[in-house]
Every structure is written in C-alpha cells, then in structure tokens.
Design a protein around this motif. Structure first.
Motif, mmCIF file in Angstrom:
data_model
loop_
_atom_site.group_PDB
_atom_site.id
_atom_site.type_symbol
_atom_site.label_atom_id
_atom_site.label_comp_id
_atom_site.label_asym_id
_atom_site.label_seq_id
_atom_site.Cartn_x
_atom_site.Cartn_y
_atom_site.Cartn_z
ATOM 1 N N THR A 115 -32.775 20.143 -41.143
ATOM 2 C CA THR A 115 -33.999 20.373 -40.621
ATOM 3 C C THR A 115 -33.914 21.779 -39.787
ATOM 4 O O THR A 115 -33.192 22.748 -39.837
ATOM 5 C CB THR A 115 -34.685 19.534 -39.329
ATOM 6 O OG1 THR A 115 -33.661 19.476 -38.284
ATOM 7 C CG2 THR A 115 -34.593 18.122 -39.981
ATOM 8 N N ALA A 116 -35.407 22.451 -40.361
ATOM 9 C CA ALA A 116 -35.320 23.763 -40.360
ATOM 10 C C ALA A 116 -35.815 23.707 -38.876
ATOM 11 O O ALA A 116 -36.813 22.878 -38.383
ATOM 12 C CB ALA A 116 -36.920 24.138 -40.850
ATOM 13 N N PHE A 174 -36.897 26.047 -36.422
ATOM 14 C CA PHE A 174 -37.559 26.381 -35.826
ATOM 15 C C PHE A 174 -38.759 26.294 -36.630
ATOM 16 O O PHE A 174 -40.081 26.861 -35.523
ATOM 17 C CB PHE A 174 -37.457 27.906 -35.423
ATOM 18 C CG PHE A 174 -35.875 28.672 -35.149
ATOM 19 C CD1 PHE A 174 -34.983 27.939 -33.619
ATOM 20 C CD2 PHE A 174 -34.695 28.943 -36.263
ATOM 21 C CE1 PHE A 174 -34.393 27.995 -33.271
ATOM 22 C CE2 PHE A 174 -33.293 28.681 -35.499
ATOM 23 C CZ PHE A 174 -33.242 29.006 -33.940
ATOM 24 N N GLU A 175 -38.591 25.399 -37.037
ATOM 25 C CA GLU A 175 -40.208 24.710 -37.723
ATOM 26 C C GLU A 175 -40.619 24.179 -36.636
ATOM 27 O O GLU A 175 -40.227 23.101 -36.001
ATOM 28 C CB GLU A 175 -40.245 24.180 -38.802
ATOM 29 C CG GLU A 175 -40.382 25.768 -40.353
ATOM 30 C CD GLU A 175 -41.536 26.394 -40.434
ATOM 31 O OE1 GLU A 175 -42.455 25.467 -39.688
ATOM 32 O OE2 GLU A 175 -41.546 27.831 -40.595
#
Lengths: 308, 253
Positions: free
Chosen positions: A89-90, A92-93
């Motif tokens: 997953t990204a 820091f999103e």
C-alpha cells in the motif's frame, strides 16, 4: 452458461528458462467461488498475474467476460479486481485517497456512496481519514480487498487472502466473500489453507508444477477421491483377525482393541452390513463405532505427492 | 483514453508533493538562493559583465536549468520507482490503462512540479538580481520542453533502477557535472580550445544556451540547434520508454 473466464493452452516460460505454467486450460463459471490449490511454487500466482495483465503469456489465450486479455485489455481488465498475496500500500496516503486512486485507475468516476458501502462492509469506514501506515495488519489486508472492489469488478481474485490472518478475521473474510458471491461476483481464490477451500469453494482446481491436475466440483472431488472409514471399538481385544475376514479391507489396531474398515464411498454396496454379519458370526462384539471421511487436505496431499 | 486514470495518477503524485512540501519545494529554492547569494551577489560583484550582462543576471538561466533538470529527473524517477519498490505497481499494471496514459500521469505530474519550482526560482532570483526576459514565449517553451524531456528521462531511470542508489547515480554523477560544465556559470566562449569543442558534445550546453538566449538574446550556439538538440533528446527518451513498455523491461515478467 458462457464461462466468465476461458483459458486456453496457456504456457509461461520465464526468461530464466523456468516454465511456470504448462498447457493450462481452465474455465471459470460466472458467479462461482473457484479455489486454486497447489503447493508453493506450483504456479498459482503466475496464473492469476497472467490473467490480470501483470505477467505476459508465452503462448495461449485468455478471455475475460468475452474480451481477449491482450488485444482487448481495457475491457477485460475493467471487470477484474485483484488482491495480491503481499500487502502493498501507499503507506502515507489516507484510506479514502487510496480508494479514490484505485477507482480512478480503473476508469470510474467518483462515487462516494459506493466507496462508503465498501469501506463499511470491510469495517474501514471509521479509518477513512487515517494514513495507511497507522492501520493494523488485518486492516491493511481488508484495505487491499476494499481497493480491489473500488471499481465494482465482476470478478475478484484473492491470492492467499488469509495467509497470516487470525481466526476471527479469517471467518469475517469468508463471510464477506460469500456475500460478494451472493451479489453476483465471481471469486477465484488461491490458498494454502485447504480447510479454506473446503469451507468456501464451489469448485476446486489443483495445480502442481505448472500443470492443472484436477478440476472438479468440490463435492464430487471429495466423493471421488475421498475414502471413508468405519472404526469399531471392540468389547474384548482380539489377537488377530479371523481368516474369513481377511478378504475385507480390515485392519486391526496394535492393541487389538479397534478394527478399521476402509470402503469406497461411491460404491453401491459399502459392504458394511456384510461385515457386521460376519463379525456377529465370529462372536466379535463391539461397544462403539464411528465412520469418517478423508478431508480435502488428505486428498490434496495424495494428489500432489511425488509419485515413485 | 482513460482520463480518470490519468487524473488519478496525476493527483496522487501531486499529493505526494504537497505532503512533502519542505523537501519538494523549499529545498530547491533555498539551494538556488544560496547560489545567488554566493555567485551572484558576493563573488559576482567582482566579476565583469559577460556580453554586457551582469554576472548575477547571466547565471540565472543556467541555475534555473540546473534545478529544472535535477528536479524533473528526481521527481519522475522517484514517482515510478517507489511503487515498484513498495509493490503497489501491481495496481497500475493490472489497470485498464495504456502506456501513454501511465506516462501522462507520472511524467505530467513530475513536469508540473518542476515547472512550479522553476517559476518559484525565477521569482526568488528577482530578490537578488535584476533581469529581463527578451523572448518570454521562447522562455516558457524551453522551460516546458526541458521539464517534460527530463521527466521522461527520469521515468526511464526510475524503471531502470532496482535500488535506491541507482536512483541517485545518474543525477549525481552525470547530470550535475554536465550542467556545471555546460555553461551554467560561464559562456563557453570563455573556454580555450580544445575544451570549447569538447563542450559541444555536452547536451546540456544546448539547453542552457537556448534558454539564456530567451532571456538576453545572447547564445553560445544557435537557438535552432538548441531546440533541435532538446527535441532529439526528447525523442530518444520517448523511444526508450516505448521499448520499455513493449518488452515489459523491469515492469512485467
């Protein structure tokens, strides 16, 4: 009914020369839960990745919802949601932003109401403003599923969805997968947990060393390949079985207290009444009996065990 | 055309910029300001004018190019390298998007970001030195063309890199020296032979020369050659990217 996925003559050889998939032919029926079982390195993930467009086939064709995955990749891929094995997953999103990203990638306009439904279904709605890095492992896994569902796919691939997931969450996921199937989504899952396939699947495919060795309805597979056993606990221990009974598939336990009878569950005559009559004739009394059926796990191990 | 996908990638990439505002925007502006203070104001006041342009003003196009090149490369390379590194690239690869759309999203975002930085540096320079822009349209064209070209180049590096070190190697070892030796701080006419001729093999010379011409109307090489060289480099990057997507190099197996 037209299958939702048709795989014909798929081969995949990596540049290293390793052939990961060999002559795969497979049809997935619309609306079913199909479990792909196989030991590590059997080719499960390669097959899924190939259908989803991440791995290029060396030869053969795949049609998804009637669209060729190469020449008509847009239409084919639009119907698919993929939950890969690794949680990626990204970090820091936020949950909401990553959902929007996924939906956009698949060419869908914003639909906050739908995203809310998915997030609520996966118990992530309260976390929608949280950064992904702050989520627990189980939440991240659920988020992977939420992302795959963000564009309302007809087909959902779950690659080892419950690996390393605790029992409670696993049960929750199973329930969710069933609800999805009930809503018309076709589900293809790979798993190491055979009980998962046993619990969930309508049909089972077994893949080993890049080849599909069995495709069968779960019930048929369990019936066909499974064996049944009847165990009788004796009143008095026996030293040995009477000779007349030797023709039956009988085994006497080492302590002489139990007789185990193995029979073919598909046969018209199980031979049980005859066996009981014989035992009565020889004055062998029993105080308890129980029958058992081999689990999918045993069937699976038998299938993929290297043959001498 | 999957416009939603392009938008999704673009917004996602720009969000990263806002999230890391200090590193993204403040640091290139700060470092360029330092150049202006040291070379423009402190040392520059003791250096004579070059082609009638004060030294402080002379170095503006070169400094801007220096930032534009390194920012474009690092934005674009990081933008595509990071999803490869974390594994989130699976989503882009399995989405119904064409290579062109992927490029428009990633390269578009990287180029936008370096353009913003370029404009901010130009505004910052105003605080230190007076300058004029003789051909504003050309200036904007060069700015745009360079940002896009080097974002494409950065995309290639991001695909090629399989560790963080490789991500840094090209900008550090190739781009920075080429820019310093490409006439950012001097006119290449000031070099003795054979250095002057050798410098003509440095592609950055053409970028800086053309860009400086759009400011002051003076150039080391003709502006047509500058434009031509930039377009050639852009075509090379586009061809490389086309090859990457055709073969799946370091993207697909």
């Amino acid at each position: 009914m037209q299958p939702i996925i048709t795989i014909k003559g798929i081969n995949k050889t990596y540049t290293s020369g390793f052939q990961a998939l060999k002559d795969i032919d497979l049809e997935i029926r619309r609306g079913e839960i199909f479990a792909l079982l196989g030991p590590n390195g059997a080719g499960k993930t390669t097959l899924i990745s190939l259908i989803c467009g991440i791995v290029t086939p060396s030869s053969g064709t795949v049609h998804v919802a009637g669209h060729d995955i190469v020449s008509d990749y847009r239409a084919a891929r639009s119907t698919i949601g993929l939950v890969p094995q690794e949680v990626a997953t990204a970090a820091f999103e936020t949950v909401a932003a990553t959902m929007q990203f996924s939906r956009g990638l698949f060419g869908k306009p914003r639909n906050p109401a739908y995203i809310e439904t998915v997030l609520r279904e996966l118990s992530l709605w309260d976390k929608r403003h949280a950064k992904i890095v702050t989520l627990s492992g189980g939440m991240k896994r659920r988020l992977m599923i939420a992302k795959a569902l963000s564009h309302e796919p007809q087909i959902l691939f779950l690659d080892e969805p419950t690996a390393g997931v605790d029992v409670e969450l696993r049960r929750d996921m199973w329930a969710m997968v069933r609800r999805l199937r009930d809503s018309g989504v076709t589900i293809i899952l790979t798993t190491h947990y055979i009980e998962e396939a046993e619990e969930m699947a309508d049909r089972i495919g077994v893949i080993n060393q890049g080849r599909i060795i069995v495709i069968e309805d779960k019930a048929v597979l369990m019936n066909k390949l499974g064996k049944k056993q009847l165990a009788l606990t004796l009143q008095n221990p026996l030293e040995r079985l009477p000779e007349e009974l030797a023709g039956h598939r009988l085994e006497l336990s080492a302590d002489g207290n139990e007789i185990v009878y193995t029979f073919d569950s598909q046969a018209e005559h199980t031979g049980i009444p005859e066996l009981l009559r014989q035992l009565g004739k020889h004055g062998i009394d029993f105080k308890d009996l129980h029958s058992s059926q081999s689990s999918l796990e045993e069937i699976f191990v038998n299938l993929v065990r290297p043959r001498p | 055309m999957n416009l939603y996908a392009i938008r999704a990638i673009y917004i996602f990439e720009m969000a990263r910029t806002w999230r890391t505002l200090m590193e993204s925007i403040a640091s290139p502006i700060l470092s360029t300001s330092l150049y202006f203070v040291v070379f423009g104001t402190a040392i520059g006041s003791r250096i004579g004018a070059i082609d009638g342009i004060s030294y402080g003003a002379f170095i503006i196009p070169g400094l801007l190019m220096l930032s534009l090149l390194s920012e474009s490369i690092s934005n674009a390379s990081f933008g595509i390298y990071f999803p490869k590194f974390t594994g989130t690239i699976y989503e882009v690869l399995s989405a119904p998007i064409s290579p062109v759309e992927i490029i428009l999203g990633y390269v578009g975002a990287a180029a936008s970001k370096s353009l913003v930085i370029g404009v901010l540096i130009l505004a910052t320079a105003r605080l230190f030195v007076d300058y004029e822009i003789a051909h504003p349209l050309w200036m904007i064209s060069f700015l745009l063309l360079t940002a896009v070209t080097f974002s494409l180049f950065g995309f290639v590096i991001g695909i090629w890199a399989d560790d963080f070190q490789k991500l840094q190697i090209i900008p550090m070892l190739v781009i920075t020296p080429l820019t310093f030796l490409g006439g950012a701080f001097y006119s290449i006419d000031m070099l003795p032979e054979p250095w002057r001729t050798m410098t003509l093999f440095n592609p950055v010379v053409y970028l800086i020369s053309g860009f400086r011409w759009s400011f002051y109307g003076i150039a080391d090489v003709s502006v047509t050659v500058s434009l031509g060289m930039t377009l050639v480099f852009m075509a090379l990057c586009v061809a490389t990217i086309a090859w990457i997507f055709r073969t799946g190099y370091r993207l697909k197996t």
